[in-house]
Write an enzyme that holds these catalytic residues in place. Structure first.
Site, PDB file in Angstrom:
ATOM      1  N   GLY A   1       0.843  -1.198   0.000  1.00 11.78           N
ATOM      2  CA  GLY A   1       0.000   0.000   0.000  1.00 11.78           C
ATOM      3  C   GLY A   1       0.874   1.242   0.000  1.00 11.78           C
ATOM      4  O   GLY A   1       1.229   1.769  -1.050  1.00 11.78           O
ATOM      5  N   SER A   2       1.262   1.675   1.201  1.00  6.77           N
ATOM      6  CA  SER A   2       2.141   2.858   1.296  1.00  6.77           C
ATOM      7  C   SER A   2       3.426   2.631   0.509  1.00  6.77           C
ATOM      8  O   SER A   2       3.944   3.548  -0.131  1.00  6.77           O
ATOM      9  CB  SER A   2       2.509   3.144   2.759  1.00  6.77           C
ATOM     10  OG  SER A   2       1.362   3.267   3.555  1.00  6.77           O
TER      11      SER A   2
ATOM     12  N   GLY B   1     -28.731  11.280  19.828  1.00 10.11           N
ATOM     13  CA  GLY B   1     -29.050   9.968  19.252  1.00 10.11           C
ATOM     14  C   GLY B   1     -29.221   9.992  17.737  1.00 10.11           C
ATOM     15  O   GLY B   1     -28.943   9.002  17.055  1.00 10.11           O
TER      16      GLY B   1
ATOM     17  N   GLU C   1      -2.916  14.687  -6.687  1.00 11.54           N
ATOM     18  CA  GLU C   1      -3.878  13.781  -6.039  1.00 11.54           C
ATOM     19  C   GLU C   1      -4.082  14.186  -4.573  1.00 11.54           C
ATOM     20  O   GLU C   1      -5.189  14.190  -4.055  1.00 11.54           O
ATOM     21  CB  GLU C   1      -3.327  12.355  -6.127  1.00 11.54           C
ATOM     22  CG  GLU C   1      -4.257  11.313  -5.603  1.00 11.54           C
ATOM     23  CD  GLU C   1      -3.706   9.903  -5.828  1.00 11.54           C
ATOM     24  OE1 GLU C   1      -3.987   9.042  -5.004  1.00 11.54           O
ATOM     25  OE2 GLU C   1      -2.989   9.675  -6.829  1.00 11.54           O
TER      26      GLU C   1
ATOM     27  N   LEU D   1     -23.129  16.537  18.676  1.00 11.49           N
ATOM     28  CA  LEU D   1     -24.162  17.563  18.847  1.00 11.49           C
ATOM     29  C   LEU D   1     -25.545  17.035  18.451  1.00 11.49           C
ATOM     30  O   LEU D   1     -26.562  17.517  18.925  1.00 11.49           O
ATOM     31  CB  LEU D   1     -23.786  18.807  18.036  1.00 11.49           C
ATOM     32  CG  LEU D   1     -24.640  20.048  18.256  1.00 11.49           C
ATOM     33  CD1 LEU D   1     -23.791  21.313  18.164  1.00 11.49           C
ATOM     34  CD2 LEU D   1     -25.791  20.147  17.246  1.00 11.49           C
TER      35      LEU D   1
END
Ligand SMILES: Cc1cc2nc3c(=O)[nH]c(=O)nc-3n(C[C@H](O)[C@H](O)[C@H](O)COP(=O)(O)OP(=O)(O)OC[C@H]3O[C@@H](n4cnc5c(N)ncnc54)[C@H](O)[C@@H]3O)c2cc1C
Length: 382
Positions: free
Chosen positions: A133-134, A342, A243, A339
């Site tokens: 990946g990296s 639910g 990118e 904030l």
């Protein structure tokens, strides 16, 4: 001088994209998140508007503009409040096609870049592998030269637009281990031996298409090589700045929408007889994230300015802009979600879908704010 240095042309472009997002994206944002995808037709609609080749040479159907316009495009597409759509479109018009525009032959530009700019075909960029990946230079998917073809074997993962793409801009190993053995090939997805594995279900950017891809004995014409053999790693690295700038704009605009929706809710919802927006605790917390978001946007704009000027410091500032925005999201998203109480866990709320309802456990059986009130009252007094 005003900063960013927007002109009347920039503002006209902004208005056009804004109207597009409100008309073509916003009404479907929730449904597309639920469906974990959006219609292919949107690529064509965006292409018709000229949004898929903003920075590209008019000779190939682009508009020949700069990163300020790319930034405005992202800021306004995000008004539709669906980050997955913006990710899918930006992969198409910057991330998967930029390398063809910069390094591809005329033939490749005609065959793949021009239709992608029109939105007639869908593009994906295949770099990441299960084991690399990296560390891009560690990729293992091979492309072995066989006459006037390359034979591709291997697999890729996390590929945006992967299940719907007509072609993959694919990073492959054509030579020695390490960066000097990496090349880029355009692989049409109707090539025998290409297959899509799982469509991966994500917990964020729900409506962007993400897939694992397999290549087994895929014969690809050697003329599909982008640039020179062995130069792929350096081509990828040279385009990563753009990118990363795109990603910082996506993150900042997404946060702007999350914060906007949160302010709307704070102005409506009453608790203990007052609006949340009137509670000092929340006013301060919102002021903090607003300030940080503005700092993040300014950093991205400064990085854009350096990119447009071709300043060598651009790499550092683009990396800072990407770093700052990504890390800020990790603070801003839970603040905003909290904030909502639910409702911040309910899929029908944009902020819940945007943040993954991260605050759930700090809400149920008494919210963190109420816990703090109890503790303060008992331990400090009225
Ligand atoms: C929504 C989404 C869309 C994507 N779309 C695409 C796409 O279209 N095309 C594509 O090719 N890829 C795509 N990717 C893949 C993405 O580019 C990779 O996930 C990313 O590069 C990280 O690679 P990885 O997941 O293998 O993590 P790893 O490289 O395994 O990293 C795991 C952890 O180790 C850390 N780490 C790694 N190296 C170092 C180091 N040297 N020092 C310190 N820490 C280190 C990382 O920072 C990370 O925290 C996408 C990913 C996502 C989530």
């Amino acid at each position: 001088m005003a900063f960013p240095p927007y002109t009347e042309e920039h503002e006209l472009f902004r208005e056009s994209v804004h109207a597009f997002a409100e008309r073509e994206i916003a009404p479907h944002a929730e449904d597309w998140d639920r469906a974990q995808g959006f219609p292919r037709e949107l690529f064509r609609k965006a292409g018709t508007q000229g949004y898929l080749g903003v920075r590209f040479d008019p000779a190939w159907g682009g508009s020949g503009l700069d990163y300020w316009y790319t930034g405005i495009l992202i800021e306004e597409l995000m008004r539709g409040r669906n980050v997955g759509v913006v990710v899918g479109l930006m992969v198409q018009c910057e991330i998967a096609t930029g390398v063809i525009h910069a390094f591809g032959s005329e033939e490749l530009k005609r065959a793949w870049l021009m239709p992608a700019i029109k939105g007639e075909c869908v593009a994906a960029l295949g770099i990441t592998e299960p084991g690399a990946g990296s560390n891009v230079a560690g990729l293992k998917t091979t492309a072995r030269r066989d006459g006037d073809h390359y034979v591709v074997d291997g697999s890729k993962i996390f590929i945006t637009n992967g299940t719907i793409a007509d072609f993959i801009t694919l990073a492959v190993r054509t030579g020695e281990p390490g960066p000097r053995g990496v090349s880029i090939l355009i692989v049409p997805t109707d090539t025998p031996g290409f297959s899509v594995g799982r469509k991966l279900r994500k917990v964020m950017a729900h409506s962007s298409d993400t897939a694992e891809l397999f290549f087994e004995n895929c014969r690809v014409p050697a003329r599909n090589l982008v640039g020179e053999e062995g130069q792929g790693f350096y081509a990828i690295m040279s385009l990563f700045q753009g990118e990363r700038l795109v990603l910082s704009y996506i993150t900042n605009s997404f946060m702007r929408e999350i914060l906007g929706a949160t302010l709307e809710y704070a102005g409506e919802r009453e608790v203990f007889g007052s609006r949340i927006a009137d509670l000092p605790v929340w006013r301060h917390r919102l002021a903090d994230v607003m300030t940080e978001l503005e700092a993040s946007r300014l950093l991205a704009w400064y990085a854009t300015d350096l990119m447009c000027r071709g300043d060598p410091q651009a790499e550092v500032y683009v990396s800072m802009a990407k770093l700052f925005a990504g890390e800020l999201f990790k603070r801003l998203a839970p603040e905003c979600d909290q904030l909502f109480g639910g409702y911040g866990c309910m899929e029908e709320y944009f902020v819940a879908r945007a943040t993954g309802g991260i605050s759930g456990f700090a809400i149920g059986a008494g919210t963190s704010e109420i816990m703090r009130e109890i503790i303060a009252r008992r331990q400090i007094g009225k």
